[in-house]
Each structure stands twice: as C-alpha cells, then as structure tokens.
Design an enzyme around this catalytic site. Structure first.
Site, PDB file in Angstrom:
ATOM      1  N   HIS A 355      13.232 -28.874 -38.331  1.00 51.51           N
ATOM      2  CA  HIS A 355      12.252 -28.511 -37.135  1.00 51.51           C
ATOM      3  C   HIS A 355      11.322 -29.636 -36.807  1.00 51.51           C
ATOM      4  O   HIS A 355      10.860 -29.653 -35.558  1.00 51.51           O
ATOM      5  CB  HIS A 355      11.286 -27.382 -37.633  1.00 51.51           C
ATOM      6  CG  HIS A 355      11.851 -26.104 -37.656  1.00 51.51           C
ATOM      7  ND1 HIS A 355      11.765 -25.239 -36.579  1.00 51.51           N
ATOM      8  CD2 HIS A 355      12.301 -25.458 -38.421  1.00 51.51           C
ATOM      9  CE1 HIS A 355      12.228 -24.146 -36.673  1.00 51.51           C
ATOM     10  NE2 HIS A 355      12.781 -24.173 -37.878  1.00 51.51           N
ATOM     11  N   LYS A 542      -0.447 -23.507 -26.840  1.00 48.56           N
ATOM     12  CA  LYS A 542       0.128 -24.106 -27.982  1.00 48.56           C
ATOM     13  C   LYS A 542      -0.494 -24.397 -28.992  1.00 48.56           C
ATOM     14  O   LYS A 542      -1.829 -24.399 -28.702  1.00 48.56           O
ATOM     15  CB  LYS A 542       1.076 -24.911 -27.532  1.00 48.56           C
ATOM     16  CG  LYS A 542       0.517 -25.858 -26.607  1.00 48.56           C
ATOM     17  CD  LYS A 542       1.680 -26.996 -25.969  1.00 48.56           C
ATOM     18  CE  LYS A 542       2.548 -26.555 -25.117  1.00 48.56           C
ATOM     19  NZ  LYS A 542       3.954 -26.153 -25.305  1.00 48.56           N
ATOM     20  N   ARG A 543      -0.118 -24.664 -30.331  1.00 48.17           N
ATOM     21  CA  ARG A 543      -1.064 -25.150 -31.214  1.00 48.17           C
ATOM     22  C   ARG A 543      -1.677 -26.677 -30.589  1.00 48.17           C
ATOM     23  O   ARG A 543      -1.123 -27.366 -29.822  1.00 48.17           O
ATOM     24  CB  ARG A 543      -0.305 -25.508 -32.317  1.00 48.17           C
ATOM     25  CG  ARG A 543      -0.062 -24.396 -33.407  1.00 48.17           C
ATOM     26  CD  ARG A 543      -1.350 -23.712 -33.662  1.00 48.17           C
ATOM     27  NE  ARG A 543      -2.081 -24.683 -34.700  1.00 48.17           N
ATOM     28  CZ  ARG A 543      -1.976 -24.244 -36.065  1.00 48.17           C
ATOM     29  NH1 ARG A 543      -1.502 -23.233 -36.431  1.00 48.17           N
ATOM     30  NH2 ARG A 543      -2.751 -24.797 -36.821  1.00 48.17           N
ATOM     31  N   LYS A 548       1.245 -33.069 -28.608  1.00 44.86           N
ATOM     32  CA  LYS A 548       1.385 -31.855 -27.445  1.00 44.86           C
ATOM     33  C   LYS A 548       0.529 -32.313 -26.020  1.00 44.86           C
ATOM     34  O   LYS A 548       0.541 -31.775 -25.018  1.00 44.86           O
ATOM     35  CB  LYS A 548       1.071 -30.506 -27.881  1.00 44.86           C
ATOM     36  CG  LYS A 548       2.069 -29.926 -28.794  1.00 44.86           C
ATOM     37  CD  LYS A 548       1.628 -28.652 -29.502  1.00 44.86           C
ATOM     38  CE  LYS A 548       2.483 -28.042 -30.526  1.00 44.86           C
ATOM     39  NZ  LYS A 548       3.733 -27.427 -30.006  1.00 44.86           N
ATOM     40  N   THR A 650       9.321 -23.106 -27.796  1.00 44.08           N
ATOM     41  CA  THR A 650       9.708 -21.728 -27.262  1.00 44.08           C
ATOM     42  C   THR A 650       8.835 -21.055 -26.297  1.00 44.08           C
ATOM     43  O   THR A 650       9.126 -20.395 -25.451  1.00 44.08           O
ATOM     44  CB  THR A 650      10.064 -20.794 -28.677  1.00 44.08           C
ATOM     45  OG1 THR A 650       8.543 -20.906 -29.384  1.00 44.08           O
ATOM     46  CG2 THR A 650      11.124 -21.237 -29.459  1.00 44.08           C
ATOM     47  N   LYS A 654       9.339 -18.791 -22.756  1.00 47.94           N
ATOM     48  CA  LYS A 654       8.699 -17.472 -22.590  1.00 47.94           C
ATOM     49  C   LYS A 654       8.096 -17.621 -21.206  1.00 47.94           C
ATOM     50  O   LYS A 654       8.108 -16.683 -20.560  1.00 47.94           O
ATOM     51  CB  LYS A 654       7.497 -17.403 -23.678  1.00 47.94           C
ATOM     52  CG  LYS A 654       7.857 -17.070 -25.186  1.00 47.94           C
ATOM     53  CD  LYS A 654       6.757 -17.249 -25.936  1.00 47.94           C
ATOM     54  CE  LYS A 654       7.007 -17.674 -27.532  1.00 47.94           C
ATOM     55  NZ  LYS A 654       5.968 -17.869 -28.319  1.00 47.94           N
TER      56      LYS A 654
HETATM   57  C1  LIG Z   1       5.672 -19.056 -28.675  1.00 46.74           C
HETATM   58  C2  LIG Z   1       4.333 -19.267 -29.361  1.00 46.74           C
HETATM   59  C3  LIG Z   1       4.041 -20.537 -30.100  1.00 46.74           C
HETATM   60  C4  LIG Z   1       5.058 -21.958 -29.705  1.00 46.74           C
HETATM   61  O1  LIG Z   1       4.689 -22.305 -28.582  1.00 46.74           O
HETATM   62  P1  LIG Z   1       4.980 -23.841 -28.114  1.00 46.74           P
HETATM   63  O2  LIG Z   1       4.804 -24.193 -26.813  1.00 46.74           O
HETATM   64  O3  LIG Z   1       6.615 -23.777 -28.252  1.00 46.74           O
HETATM   65  O4  LIG Z   1       4.542 -24.599 -29.108  1.00 46.74           O
HETATM   66  C5  LIG Z   1       2.881 -20.824 -30.831  1.00 46.74           C
HETATM   67  N1  LIG Z   1       2.090 -19.792 -31.121  1.00 46.74           N
HETATM   68  C6  LIG Z   1       2.085 -18.449 -30.530  1.00 46.74           C
HETATM   69  C7  LIG Z   1       1.338 -17.311 -30.708  1.00 46.74           C
HETATM   70  C8  LIG Z   1       3.526 -18.184 -29.902  1.00 46.74           C
HETATM   71  O5  LIG Z   1       3.642 -16.898 -29.321  1.00 46.74           O
END
Ligand SMILES: *Cc1c(COP(=O)(O)O)cnc(C)c1O
Length: 801
Positions: A355, A542-543, A548, A650, A654
């Site tokens: 990952h 995101k985190r 990022k 991911t 979404k």
């Molecule tokens: C999808 C998701 C992530 C991942 O988000 P990234 O933008 O790909 O880092 C992190 N936290 C939650 C709650 C998510 O649903």
C-alpha cells in the site's frame, strides 16, 4: 428476500416485545434501532448457515482477507439494501410513524480502521459477498475504534470511541471456536523419529475469541463472514485464590494486560507505529485466523498437501505478514510437514498487497523485541532468510543486492521483504504505484521474481457510495438507464449520452443542489455552520498528512482571501471550502495543520468585507458516516497529493462517482480517472512523477527560490510568523520551518502557482454551467470501472483462483 410489508410490521412489533417488552409507541429510537437490527440479522441468519454449508459441501475454495483494519461504518442501511427489503421496510416504518433516517443515526460507526486501507477492506467484503465469492474477513475486534475527533479552540482533541457501549447487534460471539495464542517463552529442539522437533515452553498463553459478523451479498443468497478476534485470559474465572490473599489488583491487572491486545486500534495512518503491543496484535489475529482456517480445513478430510488448493489468504499491507512464518510453524510443528512441503503450501496460499512506498511507513521490527516475543517465529524467519540469501547470492552474485534484499538487516526484520518472499503474488494498488514498485522501490525483487508483481487498482463499492449515499442520484440513474447498473456497475457508461440531454442535466443539477441544501441544514443544526448552498462545494476529505497537502489547498484559500481584500469586487463564483481530516495523535505537524485551517477559517468566515464570497469549514470527526453525507454534495474533489506519494486513493473514486469534478495531480488512481473521463473532464496540475524523481535524485529542489520569487508565497509564509492570523507568532513556526528550513519535502511551494491556476480554471469552467454539468455526468458515467466489484473480479481471476 421475500417478505411483505404486513409480515414485516408484525415481525418488528414482536421483536420489540421480545427484546424490551415494549410497544412501538412507547419505545425509544435506540430500542427501535436494536430491534430492527436484530430482526435483520434474523432474516440473514438462514442464508448465513446455508452459505457456510454450501461452501463446505462443495469444498469451495475459501478466500480469507487478513487485515488489521476494517473501516465498515454503519450496517443497518446497507444490510437492508443488500437484502432487498429497503422499500418494504421504509413503507412499513412510515406507516408505523417511524423515521428510518432517525433510527439509522442511533448506530455507532464500526470505525475499526484509520482511512483508505481499512475502508478498502470493507468495500472488498461487500463486493466478495455481492459477487457470490467465498471471501471472508479476518481481523481484530477492537474494544475502541479510531478516536473521535473534537475541535476545541481550533485544535484536534481525541476522545476514545467506545463503539460497543450500547451493544453490537450484528456480531455473534463464538466462544466454542476460541483458540489459544502463545507469546514469549523458550524453544527446545529434540530429535524425534529422525527429525527435528521444536517445542515451545514457558509461554504466556492467552485466548482468542472470535466474533462473527454476517456480510450480506446484494440480492443474492450469499452471506459471508467477517471474523474479528478478541483477546481474553485463558482462565476467565476470577482468581479467588489471589483475591483471598488480597491480590485483587494483581488479578485484575493481569486481565487488563491481556485484554489490552484487542483494546484499541493504533491511530496511525501512513506512518510506522513500532510498539511491542502492535506486534502482539499482529501475531494475535494472524495466529488465531490461521488456526481457525486450519481447523475448518481438516473437516474437509483433504490431505494437508492440498491446503493451497482450497484456501487463499490475502494480506492487506504488511501488518498481517507474520502469516508467512506462522503458517510455516503450523505446517511444520503441528502438521509434521517438511520445510520444503510447508514452504510450497505457504507461498501458494498467501498473496500480498503493498500500500505504500514511503519509507517511514514500511514496517520493521527490532530483532531483540521480535525474538523475545515470538522465539519460534523468529527461528522460522531466520531460516526463510537464510534460504533467500543463498538464492539471491547464487542468482545475482552481488553482495550489495544480498544485503538490500535480506529480510533481516540493520538489527531489524523487514516485514515487506518477508511478505514478498512468502507470497505468490505481490500487487500494487494503482498503475503508477505498481510501476514504482516494479521499477524503483522493489526492483531487485521484481528482477528476482519476474512474474510475482502485478497491479490491482483499488475500487469502492458503488452500492454504499452511490446507491446508499446518494439515493436521489441513484433513482435518476435508474429512471434513465434501468437498474442493471447496480449489479453491473460498468453499465453506468450508458449515462454518457444523457450528458447531452438538457432535461437530464437539469434533474442532475437539481439533485446536487438538494443534496447541498440537505447538508447545509444538517451542518447548521449539528455545528451551527452557516453554509451557502448556492456556492461551489469544494471538498478535501481524507487523513491529514503532509503528502496529501491540505496546506496547498489552504495556501490558495489564503491567497484568494488576500485578492478579495485587495479587490472586494473581484469576480469569483462564491465557494465553500470543506476540510475533513483526522491527524494521528502523535503527528505534531499534522495537528498544527488542523489548527492553521481553523485559524484561517475563523478569520475569513468572520470578515464582513468578504461578504460570504468564500467560506472555509473544518468538519470534525471525518468518518464513514460523515463521508456518506458530504460526498453526495461535493462539486470539486481535491486530490492534490505530491505525485508518487498517494498509492491509489479511493476518496477520489467516491467523489467522481457522485458527480464531483476532480482537481488533481498525476498521482495514484487520479491518472486512471483522467484516462477514463478524458482531459476535458478533470483539472490536472502540478509536477509529474518524473519531475519528483529528478528532484530527489539530483537534490535540486530549493524551496527558498519559490519563497523569494513569488510574492504570494512570501506573503503567505510571512503571515504564519506575524500577528496577522491573530495567534501567537510561534504557533505556526514549525509549519514555516518545514517549508523553508527543511526544504518542503512535499513540494507545496513548487506546485503553488500551478495549483492557483488550476483553481482559477475551476472558477471559469463553472461559469459555463451546461459544460460543467456535462463533465460531472461524464464522471459519473465513467465511475463504474472503479467499482470494487471490478477490482475483486481481478483479484479472484488473477490471484485467488
Ligand atoms: C474513502 C475514505 C478514506 C480514504 O480517502 P482518501 O482520499 O483515498 O485518502 C478515508 N477515510 C474515510 C472515512 C473514507 O471513507
């Protein structure tokens, strides 16, 4: 599932009476939730049993997804959808004067993960069950999930997440399936019938008790299992002997020590957490999972040498990579296989997903600690390494490579190397990421094992992230192209011609606006935020991590604010910037970023001169449930990591699936999103992989150049140190240092100009609303390929089968 409204009503009434001796009229939302959840589990139970029996009777190959994290969120809604009783339930409850949305809010998120990696595991479970694949999860039943984030005075404050407090209706405790786990002690070697036997003794033995959760497939009869392990003392009865000697606290301390193994999820994301308790957790759930798999396998009465023909084990990152050594131990020490046979079975059973290539995230354990906790496992790792080193030396005749590829080196055990050597497949999670693995980071291994490496681009379950999260858009899609997209997400492509249909576009836009209004109302009621639903919703959720680059987003906002101050008539489309991000509690700079976002937000939102043209909101406690609320109303998707650093992402998938336009660097799966939607339907900016690699190789980046040559950057960075933000001048000095003195590791200043330009392009694109909507629809139409159904089909065909 076949059930009618009246039966459903009756069943629900009966449930409430059985569980609480209450009528519907007098029961609380909480009781209604638990009764409903219990009823749904009843409905699923028969198929759960049938699925298990079918798997055993047909001797179907079983896939086990080992993951330290499963970020599941809530289950009520998705279980209703997957069982196909959502409409019936909704109608029945409406007739009983019950609001299903309110009931759903009772459920606590199962937040047993940090972010993308854990959410991926949850999406995979949904897809495996929905495709009728015999795939199950194996992990840890943490008593406390990822911390709840509160924002106090602009700072992140962590509150423990006691998600099980009210009870968990979905899980079943299977005490009769508990197994024992050994830690520490010594190993003695004896000769028995001409073969070496290894005996562990003086170990600490604890109990792993499984809790099973049904994973219900969509509109099929498959119900798979997520098995999560809980740590308990071997002898659960209270130790009265100690108690009578007045050693009450000793006995309870011991219990607490053991239970601590499954007490809490490590809140670190993309950084290594090197603690002995974490190593214990890893061995705990790996050993428990493997023992229970082996026990089930033996019931098939197949020879042990066929194990890999009936079992596939997938390890999600290196956290479960002890599975390689533990499966060897079980096969050699317990099943009396030879090393060679055990190795053949192990390497043909296990597959590994990488990952990250960021060195600070690669797991390494100090030899001393590892050996003391897992003496027999250490012996096995040593032997795996001895054989690897011999083979590498033989093939490459290059001692530098031997040293570089060794599993053990520099006093440490490198878990990624163990995972690679012990697996028959190693995959990256997006095309770019896999290329970087094969030709940069793991080049030696790719040369050594030419057929082992492959790509499986991540995916998301479109059932949760579109069908469930965005019911209005889902209905519009179904009205337009029929409902076959739910089972075959690629069919979403049939929406493409509708991007040219004015009346479809109007409906599409109207739904986005309605979602934005609904969220604004929610945010007003929940946080007191005043949000203009007619502004562009610009979302980065995101985190929080330096790579990022939430900072880059914020710096553009600060620059835009300056321009607005200088020219209050500046012609911009009103924009609302949303941030949602948890920072690891030990990640100092990330937490400073949160404070900075909130400080800037406070200043801008309270500046009457700005007149609401831009606003900035930090949404506290980003989680699956919050994601489900904000993503359907997002219009700009911020995917702005430094090229090469985000393995896939991911969240990007979404958001496009819900009709947001992606503003992105050429990183991770952003590249594949661009390839799918075309350059005209995405906004790309920033330096490329090649430029990043060049800078790194030649050490040629100097962030001061950008500070000195771009007055906008100078003003922003200077404002971090002067009083213009209204906080102490020391507050953000470490952020300042990270960008200048420490040379801006993630190229924020390098990409600033390009990013501002891209943001201006978003503004100008939005002015042509027809084209904007067209692009959004094309994004939705092309999002089907990112369904985890596709990803799982590829794992199944190319790795597991
Ligand atoms: C999808 C998701 C992530 C991942 O988000 P990234 O933008 O790909 O880092 C992190 N936290 C939650 C709650 C998510 O649903």
């Amino acid at each position: 599932m076949l059930i009618n409204k009246e039966t459903f009503k009756q069943d629900f009434r009966k449930k409430l009476i059985n569980m609480y001796a209450e009528d519907i009229e007098e029961s609380s939302n909480s009781h209604k939730y638990f009764a409903l959840a219990s009823l749904i589990r009843d409905y699923a139970s028969e198929n759960w049993l049938k699925t298990n029996k079918k798997y055993t009777n047909n001797k179907e190959k079983q896939i086990y997804y080992f993951s330290m994290e499963f970020l599941i969120g809530r289950l009520l809604h998705s279980n209703l959808l997957n069982l196909g009783i959502m409409d019936i339930c909704n109608e029945a409850l409406t007739e009983l004067n019950i609001d299903l949305d309110e009931i759903e809010e009772v459920e606590n998120d199962a937040g047993l993960g940090n972010g993308g990696l854990g959410r991926l595991a949850a999406c995979f479970l949904d897809s495996m069950a929905s495709l009728g694949i015999a795939g199950h999860g194996n992990g840890i039943r943490y008593t406390y999930g990822l911390f709840e984030q509160q924002i106090i005075d602009g700072y992140q404050v962590e509150v423990s997440d006691n998600w099980l407090k009210k009870g968990n209706m979905w899980e079943v405790r299977k005490e009769n399936k508990a197994v024992q786990i050994h830690f520490g002690g010594n190993v003695t070697t004896t000769m028995e019938n001409g073969r070496l036997k290894f005996l562990e003794h003086d170990c600490e033995t604890i109990l792993a008790v499984p809790y099973d959760t049904p994973i219900i497939g969509y509109d099929n009869s498959t119900v798979n299992t997520l098995r999560l392990w809980s740590a308990e003392p071997l002898n659960k009865d209270f130790d009265f002997a100690s108690f009578s000697r007045g050693e009450y606290s000793k006995a309870t301390e011991y219990k607490a020590l053991i239970e601590s193994i499954s007490q809490v999820l490590y809140p670190d994301d993309s950084r290594q957490e090197g603690k002995i308790l974490r190593l214990k957790q890893q061995y705990f759930f790996v050993s428990a999972g493997l023992q229970s798999i082996l026990r089930r396998y033996k019931k098939l009465k197949e020879p042990i040498n066929n194990f890999h023909k009936y079992i596939a084990i997938h390890i999600n990152d290196t956290h479960p990579s002890l599975a390689v050594a533990e499966l060897m131990r079980l096969l050699i020490d317990e099943e009396n296989l030879t090393w060679e046979d055990a190795w053949y079975i192990t390497t043909n059973t296990i597959a590994y997903t990488n990952h990250t290539i960021m060195s600070e995230a690669l797991e390494k354990w100090p030899i001393d600690m590892f050996k003391r906790l897992l003496p027999r496992i250490y012996m096995i790792v040593e032997e795996i390494n001895r054989r690897l080193v011999n083979e590498v030396r033989e093939k490459f005749k290059d001692e530098n490579k031997v040293t570089a590829m060794s599993i053990i080196g520099n006093g440490q055990i490198r878990m990624a190397h163990l995972a690679i050597v012990g697996s028959h497949s190693v995959n990256g999670v997006a095309k770019l990421h896999t290329e970087l693995l094969k030709y940069q980071e793991l080049k030696n291994f790719n040369d050594f094992y030419p057929n082992k490496f492959n790509n499986k681009t991540n995916g998301i379950t479109h059932r949760r992230w579109l069908l469930q999260a965005n019911p209005k858009l889902s209905n519009l899609i179904t009205e337009s192209i029929g409902d076959h997209w739910i089972k075959e997400p690629d069919k979403l492509i049939e929406l493409k011609p509708f991007s040219l249909d004015t009346s479809f576009r109007e409906k599409f836009d109207k739904i986005k606006l309605e979602n934005k209004i609904a969220f604004s109302n929610y945010a007003k009621a929940t946080y007191g935020m005043d949000i203009d639903p007619n502004s562009i919703f610009d979302v980065q959720v995101k985190r929080l991590h330096a790579y990022k680059r939430q900072l880059l987003n914020l710096f553009n906002i600060m620059d835009l604010y300056r321009r607005l101050k200088e020219n209050p008539n500046l012609d911009i489309i009103p924009r609302t910037f949303f941030f949602g991000a948890k920072a690891a509690p030990s990640y100092y700079l990330a937490k400073k970023n949160i404070k900075l976002i909130n400080t800037v937000a406070y200043k801008i939102n309270n500046d009457p001169q700005i007149n609401g043209k831009i606003k900035v909101f930090f949404l506290p406690n980003y989680s699956v449930s919050l994601a489900e609320k904000i993503i359907p109303c997002a219009q700009v998707s911020e995917q702005i990591s430094t090229a090469t650093k985000e393995a896939s992402g991911t969240g990007n998938m979404k958001l496009m699936m819900n009709g947001a336009l992606t503003l992105a660097t050429l990183d991770g799966a952003n590249i594949e999103i661009r390839d799918a939607v075309g350059d005209g339907n995405i906004v790309i900016f920033g330096i490329t992989k090649e430029q990043v690699l060049d800078y790194t190789k030649n050490h040629s980046y100097n962030s001061y150049e950008y500070y000195n040559n771009d007055f906008r950057i100078k003003l922003i960075l200077d404002s971090l140190l002067n009083s213009s933000l209204g906080v102490s001048p020391n507050e953000f000095s470490d952020i300042h240092n990270s960008l200048l003195k420490n040379n801006d590791e993630y190229f924020v200043l390098r990409d600033f100009a390009s990013y501002v330009e891209a943001q201006n392009k978003i503004d100008s694109l939005y002015r042509n609303r027809d084209n904007w909507s067209k692009s959004c629809i094309i994004n939705v139409a092309n999002s089907g390929i990112f369904s985890s159904d596709n990803t799982i089909k590829q794992y199944y065909e190319e790795i597991w089968k």
